[in-house]
Design a protein around this motif. Structure first.
Motif, PDB file in Angstrom:
ATOM      1  N   LEU A  45       0.864  -1.180   0.000  1.00  0.00           N
ATOM      2  CA  LEU A  45       0.000   0.000   0.000  1.00  0.00           C
ATOM      3  C   LEU A  45       0.899   1.228   0.000  1.00  0.00           C
ATOM      4  CD1 LEU A  45      -2.766   1.435   0.358  1.00  0.00           C
ATOM      5  CD2 LEU A  45      -2.413   1.218   2.823  1.00  0.00           C
ATOM      6  N   VAL A  46       0.742   2.086  -1.002  1.00  0.00           N
ATOM      7  CA  VAL A  46       1.608   3.250  -1.156  1.00  0.00           C
ATOM      8  C   VAL A  46       0.767   4.521  -1.069  1.00  0.00           C
ATOM      9  CG1 VAL A  46       3.223   4.466  -2.676  1.00  0.00           C
ATOM     10  CG2 VAL A  46       3.203   1.954  -2.620  1.00  0.00           C
ATOM     11  N   ARG A  47       1.121   5.392  -0.138  1.00  0.00           N
ATOM     12  CA  ARG A  47       0.505   6.721  -0.067  1.00  0.00           C
ATOM     13  C   ARG A  47       1.191   7.603  -1.093  1.00  0.00           C
ATOM     14  NH1 ARG A  47       2.419  10.955   2.855  1.00  0.00           N
ATOM     15  NH2 ARG A  47       3.541   9.576   4.288  1.00  0.00           N
ATOM     16  N   VAL A  48       0.452   8.089  -2.061  1.00  0.00           N
ATOM     17  CA  VAL A  48       1.028   8.834  -3.173  1.00  0.00           C
ATOM     18  C   VAL A  48       1.408  10.245  -2.721  1.00  0.00           C
ATOM     19  CG1 VAL A  48       0.681   9.663  -5.522  1.00  0.00           C
ATOM     20  CG2 VAL A  48      -0.354   7.493  -4.802  1.00  0.00           C
ATOM     21  N   GLU A  49       2.664  10.584  -2.926  1.00  0.00           N
ATOM     22  CA  GLU A  49       3.148  11.935  -2.645  1.00  0.00           C
ATOM     23  C   GLU A  49       3.178  12.796  -3.894  1.00  0.00           C
ATOM     24  OE1 GLU A  49       6.493  11.950   0.606  1.00  0.00           O
ATOM     25  OE2 GLU A  49       6.991  10.495  -0.960  1.00  0.00           O
ATOM     26  N   SER A  50       3.462  12.174  -5.033  1.00  0.00           N
ATOM     27  CA  SER A  50       3.625  12.922  -6.275  1.00  0.00           C
ATOM     28  C   SER A  50       3.303  12.032  -7.453  1.00  0.00           C
ATOM     29  CB  SER A  50       5.070  13.443  -6.381  1.00  0.00           C
ATOM     30  OG  SER A  50       5.239  14.244  -7.531  1.00  0.00           O
ATOM     31  N   THR A  51       2.488  12.552  -8.362  1.00  0.00           N
ATOM     32  CA  THR A  51       2.259  11.915  -9.642  1.00  0.00           C
ATOM     33  C   THR A  51       2.318  13.033 -10.678  1.00  0.00           C
ATOM     34  OG1 THR A  51       0.759  10.492 -10.927  1.00  0.00           O
ATOM     35  CG2 THR A  51      -0.255  11.967  -9.307  1.00  0.00           C
ATOM     36  N   ALA A  52       1.899  12.786 -11.910  1.00  0.00           N
ATOM     37  CA  ALA A  52       2.145  13.824 -12.910  1.00  0.00           C
ATOM     38  C   ALA A  52       1.191  13.710 -14.085  1.00  0.00           C
ATOM     39  CB  ALA A  52       3.591  13.748 -13.396  1.00  0.00           C
ATOM     40  N   VAL A  53       1.226  14.747 -14.909  1.00  0.00           N
ATOM     41  CA  VAL A  53       0.446  14.809 -16.142  1.00  0.00           C
ATOM     42  C   VAL A  53       1.412  14.690 -17.308  1.00  0.00           C
ATOM     43  CG1 VAL A  53      -1.059  16.247 -17.556  1.00  0.00           C
ATOM     44  CG2 VAL A  53      -1.305  16.265 -15.076  1.00  0.00           C
ATOM     45  N   SER A  54       1.032  13.899 -18.294  1.00  0.00           N
ATOM     46  CA  SER A  54       1.879  13.728 -19.471  1.00  0.00           C
ATOM     47  C   SER A  54       1.014  13.624 -20.715  1.00  0.00           C
ATOM     48  CB  SER A  54       2.742  12.468 -19.333  1.00  0.00           C
ATOM     49  OG  SER A  54       1.935  11.303 -19.439  1.00  0.00           O
ATOM     50  N   ALA A  55       1.671  13.476 -21.856  1.00  0.00           N
ATOM     51  CA  ALA A  55       0.946  13.317 -23.115  1.00  0.00           C
ATOM     52  C   ALA A  55       0.091  12.063 -23.110  1.00  0.00           C
ATOM     53  CB  ALA A  55       1.942  13.278 -24.281  1.00  0.00           C
ATOM     54  N   ALA A  56       0.504  11.058 -22.344  1.00  0.00           N
ATOM     55  CA  ALA A  56      -0.259   9.806 -22.303  1.00  0.00           C
ATOM     56  C   ALA A  56      -1.661  10.032 -21.751  1.00  0.00           C
ATOM     57  CB  ALA A  56       0.489   8.775 -21.458  1.00  0.00           C
ATOM     58  N   GLU A  57      -1.765  10.757 -20.640  1.00  0.00           N
ATOM     59  CA  GLU A  57      -3.091  10.994 -20.069  1.00  0.00           C
ATOM     60  C   GLU A  57      -3.940  11.887 -20.965  1.00  0.00           C
ATOM     61  OE1 GLU A  57      -0.375   9.832 -16.796  1.00  0.00           O
ATOM     62  OE2 GLU A  57      -0.283  11.550 -18.141  1.00  0.00           O
ATOM     63  N   SER A  58      -3.304  12.847 -21.629  1.00  0.00           N
ATOM     64  CA  SER A  58      -4.038  13.696 -22.560  1.00  0.00           C
ATOM     65  C   SER A  58      -4.619  12.865 -23.694  1.00  0.00           C
ATOM     66  CB  SER A  58      -3.120  14.790 -23.116  1.00  0.00           C
ATOM     67  OG  SER A  58      -2.743  15.700 -22.096  1.00  0.00           O
ATOM     68  N   ALA A  59      -3.845  11.884 -24.159  1.00  0.00           N
ATOM     69  CA  ALA A  59      -4.341  10.996 -25.208  1.00  0.00           C
ATOM     70  C   ALA A  59      -5.433  10.074 -24.671  1.00  0.00           C
ATOM     71  CB  ALA A  59      -3.190  10.183 -25.785  1.00  0.00           C
ATOM     72  N   MET A  60      -5.257   9.578 -23.458  1.00  0.00           N
ATOM     73  CA  MET A  60      -6.223   8.637 -22.891  1.00  0.00           C
ATOM     74  C   MET A  60      -7.605   9.258 -22.717  1.00  0.00           C
ATOM     75  SD  MET A  60      -4.069   6.522 -20.017  1.00  0.00           S
ATOM     76  CE  MET A  60      -2.642   5.514 -20.446  1.00  0.00           C
ATOM     77  N   ARG A  61      -7.666  10.516 -22.299  1.00  0.00           N
ATOM     78  CA  ARG A  61      -8.986  11.111 -22.081  1.00  0.00           C
ATOM     79  C   ARG A  61      -9.741  11.281 -23.394  1.00  0.00           C
ATOM     80  NH1 ARG A  61     -10.095  16.033 -23.736  1.00  0.00           N
ATOM     81  NH2 ARG A  61      -8.457  17.577 -24.097  1.00  0.00           N
ATOM     82  N   ARG A  62      -9.007  11.274 -24.483  1.00  0.00           N
ATOM     83  CA  ARG A  62      -9.623  11.343 -25.812  1.00  0.00           C
ATOM     84  C   ARG A  62      -9.853   9.963 -26.413  1.00  0.00           C
ATOM     85  NH1 ARG A  62      -5.608  15.656 -26.066  1.00  0.00           N
ATOM     86  NH2 ARG A  62      -6.541  17.661 -26.606  1.00  0.00           N
ATOM     87  N   GLY A  63      -9.456   8.909 -25.676  1.00  0.00           N
ATOM     88  CA  GLY A  63      -9.552   7.563 -26.202  1.00  0.00           C
ATOM     89  C   GLY A  63      -8.553   7.284 -27.297  1.00  0.00           C
ATOM     90  N   ARG A  64      -7.404   7.956 -27.264  1.00  0.00           N
ATOM     91  CA  ARG A  64      -6.436   7.884 -28.352  1.00  0.00           C
ATOM     92  C   ARG A  64      -5.065   7.386 -27.895  1.00  0.00           C
ATOM     93  NH1 ARG A  64      -8.002   9.524 -32.903  1.00  0.00           N
ATOM     94  NH2 ARG A  64      -5.911   9.902 -33.719  1.00  0.00           N
ATOM     95  N   TYR A  65      -5.043   6.582 -26.854  1.00  0.00           N
ATOM     96  CA  TYR A  65      -3.790   5.978 -26.415  1.00  0.00           C
ATOM     97  C   TYR A  65      -3.898   4.476 -26.646  1.00  0.00           C
ATOM     98  CZ  TYR A  65       0.433   5.117 -23.700  1.00  0.00           C
ATOM     99  OH  TYR A  65       1.701   4.754 -23.324  1.00  0.00           O
TER     100      TYR A  65
END
Length: 358
Positions: A45-65
């Motif tokens: 179990l990991v408590r998240v301290e930092s994650t990020a935004v990248s081109a992958a997530e931008s593509a995923m929200r459009r269904g294009r990854y």
């Protein structure tokens, strides 16, 4: 937010996650709370301290990854956090340690359950946000430079998008390897690139090939192309007789509306054809997950070991100051829509990675 700092082993936990429900604008992302079970055998179990935004997530929200899960799902390609509890069979000394992980999805949350073997320990003295810049971006930069292109001292390389999350690290690693670096970026970033030892080129220059040929008349030893599409033949044409083209994304296709797979397959076919032509040039597409295999297989174990080796080396360079973390902006997880909008804006005013802080 989650109450993970005092979670005892075996206890359940309420976490907050960002869910992409379908093909939506950034404002359509949802914050959802749910109960997370205690870690099972082999999990942490990991408590998240930092994650990020990248081109992958931008593509995923459009269904294009390519290869993304069906909607709805929780995005988040990588993360850094603190191990709060471990399941049976996992080294108990991991508890309390800062770790990093590639996730592909699931990282946009206040806490996650992960396979313990996928975790890479972050050395003392490196902050969570700084470590986060080295995970998928650093791995990509290191592996395309050294494992794919095998760049050597004295060579000249061209980095497209040198001001981005991958580009800033790639440029620094190439300079550390003794290479000359040409990098495309908006003029607003040119001074920062020069400070990193990069020779900047305006990405909007009418004839990129002519400008590169002015700077490197015989062609370059490697081109790192994140755009795909029409950029790829231009990039291949800029190579010298023994040069290497590495494509690692198809960012130019993210905003299109047609199916993503046909264009992606055409790109792979083009690269494969160039690779097998009777020349001394090379061309390939890089995928950070290549060779990962299925969980529990020898391939997965080798992939985990390679990831751990490369990421540990990068953390060492970061701690020694050889590579500096470039953070474009920080946003709370609750402001993920604004973070995505900045990532997708042509008016980004800072270099590097956009961080989400749960």
């Amino acid at each position: 937010m989650s109450e993970t700092s005092t979670t005892p082993a075996g206890a359940t936990l309420t976490v907050t996650e960002v869910v992409v429900p379908g093909k939506v604008e950034p404002s359509g992302l949802r914050l959802v709370r749910r109960t997370l079970s205690a870690p099972a055998a082999g999990q942490a179990l990991v408590r998240v301290e930092s994650t990020a935004v990248s081109a992958a997530e931008s593509a995923m929200r459009r269904g294009r990854y390519y290869g993304q899960p069906a909607f709805p799902f929780v995005p988040g390609y990588d993360l850094v956090g603190i191990v709060e509890a471990v399941g049976p069979g996992v080294d108990a000394t991991l508890v309390g340690r800062r770790v990093a992980a590639l996730t592909k999805v699931g990282g946009w949350a206040t806490a996650v359950l992960l396979t313990a073997a996928d975790l890479v320990q972050v050395p003392d003295g490196i902050g969570a946000d700084e470590a986060e810049t080295m995970v998928v971006n650093g791995l990509t930069a290191y592996q395309i430079l050294h494992r794919s292109a095998k760049v050597q001292a004295g060579q000249t390389v061209l980095v497209l998008g040198a001001s981005g999350g991958v580009g800033t690290i790639l440029s620094q690693l190439a300079r550390h390897a003794g290479a000359r670096v040409l990098g495309t970026a908006s003029p607003r970033h040119h001074d920062a690139l020069r400070a990193m030892g990069v020779e900047p080129i305006d990405y909007r220059v009418p004839d990129l090939a002519a400008r590169v040929r002015e700077l490197s008349p015989g062609g370059v030893d490697a081109v790192f192309d994140h755009l795909g599409g029409e950029s790829v033949p231009v990039s291949y044409g800029l190579l010298n007789r023994t040069g290497t083209l590495v494509c690692y994304s198809i960012a130019s296709k993210v905003d299109e509306t047609g199916p993503i797979l046909p264009g992606f397959l055409r790109l792979l076919g083009k690269l494969a054809l160039w690779e097998y032509l009777p020349t001394r040039r090379h061309a390939s597409f890089y995928n950070v997950w290549a060779g990962a295999g299925k969980p529990g297989t020898a391939k997965r174990t080798a992939f985990q070991e390679r990831t751990r080796t490369d990421l540990t080396y990068l953390f060492g360079l970061l701690r020694e100051g050889v590579v500096n973390a470039k953070i474009a902006a920080r946003f709370p997880l609750t402001e993920v829509a604004a973070a995505l909008e900045l990532n997708e804006s042509s008016a980004r005013t800072a270099l590097g990675k956009i961080i989400l802080v749960p």
